[in-house]
Enzyme design. Structure first.
Site: not given
Ligand SMILES: NC(=O)c1ccc[n+]([C@@H]2O[C@H](COP(=O)([O-])OP(=O)(O)OC[C@H]3O[C@@H](n4cnc5c(N)ncnc54)[C@H](OP(=O)(O)O)[C@@H]3O)[C@@H](O)[C@H]2O)c1
Length: 292
Positions: A54, A98, A121
């Site tokens: 990422k 994450q 996200d």
């Protein structure tokens, strides 16, 4: 029937190029490049690889990408403290924590501590609620990537019967909301299956588009699909492979060799949905810039 492989690497490169151009335009107006911060807790090797990928993609797109690595022993308060600092950091446009987090941490509590306007996200309850209401702000990256895959390969979901295997907050539920929404990328007739679904093969066979996100290697076999299905495999499963140097290989939730013979289009694993997730995260970070 010959299948047509949907190349997620190629499609994600297109989106990343679009993002890069957008970043260039933004840089001429902004005092700094867009910033994406990723919080990585613990030493899960798969998570470390995802985060590295990422950040590499963010930098290639011209963004500032930084990772805050925290030890496995971090407390919930310590993680939330880091998130709070990012929430008020003017150089940070997007925040991603994450997942999965270590077992002693409540993921929902941490996710809810992210500023909803930086929640690239799309997992904060505000953003999940907006999506469920049909007015999304940030769409979770994997479901957003799936919609782009369908649209960009001429498999518009409008009017199609879609079956989704899995009802997680990260994949199954948001993709069902997206595909059943009114408008472009939506307008499908959606059915969600889960571990309590009866006669799952019958339900799957009714699908014109089948999306598998359950985390069971090769769960969907060729007898569970109809000819011409568009098969989207979200699963990423490590299975032992003695012929591989690292001792394992990645496979999806769909038995690729069987289902590809019947499908009109199918995503491989790896090289399918995975790369799209990263591209959509970058795209969400661009959107986040507009919210400040
Ligand atoms: N490509 C990407 O970028 C990406 C992103 C995220 C996840 N993934 C992968 O996608 C897969 C799913 O991830 P997730 O986070 O959504 O998983 P998850 O949170 O574990 O959810 C799994 C879902 O599958 C359902 N399920 C389990 N066994 C089933 C069965 N036998 N029949 C029907 N449904 C069943 C569960 O049903 P219940 O709700 O009834 O338990 C649950 O809804 C994993 O392999 C993950 O690694 C990939």
């Amino acid at each position: 029937m010959d299948s047509k492989i949907i190349d997620g690497t190629d499609l994600s490169a297109q989106i990343k190029a679009e993002v890069k151009n957008h970043v260039k335009r933004l840089k001429s107006k902004m005092a700094r490049p867009p910033g994406l911060s990723v919080v990585l807790v613990g030493d899960d090797p798969a998570s470390a690889v995802y985060v590295r990928n990422k950040q590499r993609a963010a930098k290639e797109a011209g963004m500032i990408g930084n990772t805050i690595a925290m030890p496995h022993s971090s407390t919930e308060d310590e993680i939330i403290q880091v998130v709070n600092e990012l929430n008020i950091d003017a150089s940070c446009d997007g925040i991603l924590v994450q997942l999965p987090l270590p077992d002693h941490i409540n993921e929902a509590t941490v996710t809810s501590s992210i500023d909803p306007l930086k929640d690239v996200d799309g997992l904060h309850p505000n953003n999940a609620g907006l999506l469920a209401a049909g007015t999304p702000r940030f769409v979770p990256a994997t479901p957003g990537g799936i919609v782009q895959m369908l649209l960009r390969t001429g498999n518009n979901p409008s009017g199609k019967r879609v079956v989704i295997l899995g009802r997680s907050n990260i994949v199954g539920r948001p993709i069902s909301n997206l595909l059943s929404m009114k408008g472009e990328g939506g307008d499908a007739t959606v059915t969600i299956c889960h571990s309590r679904t009866k006669n799952i093969g019958d339900v799957c066979r009714s699908a014109e588009i089948l999306i598998a996100a359950i985390g069971i290697p090769g769960f969907v076999t060729s007898d569970m699909v109809s000819d011409g299905v568009v098969a989207i495999d979200v699963g990423i499963n490590r299975v032992e492979a003695t012929d591989r140097k690292r001792g394992y290989k990645l496979v999806g939730d769909i038995d690729f060799s069987g289902v590809s013979k019947r499908a009109s289009a199918i995503t491989p694993v790896p090289g399918g949905v995975g790369p799209m997730t990263i591209a959509m995260l970058l795209s969400n970070t661009i959107d986040a810039v507009g919210f400040h």
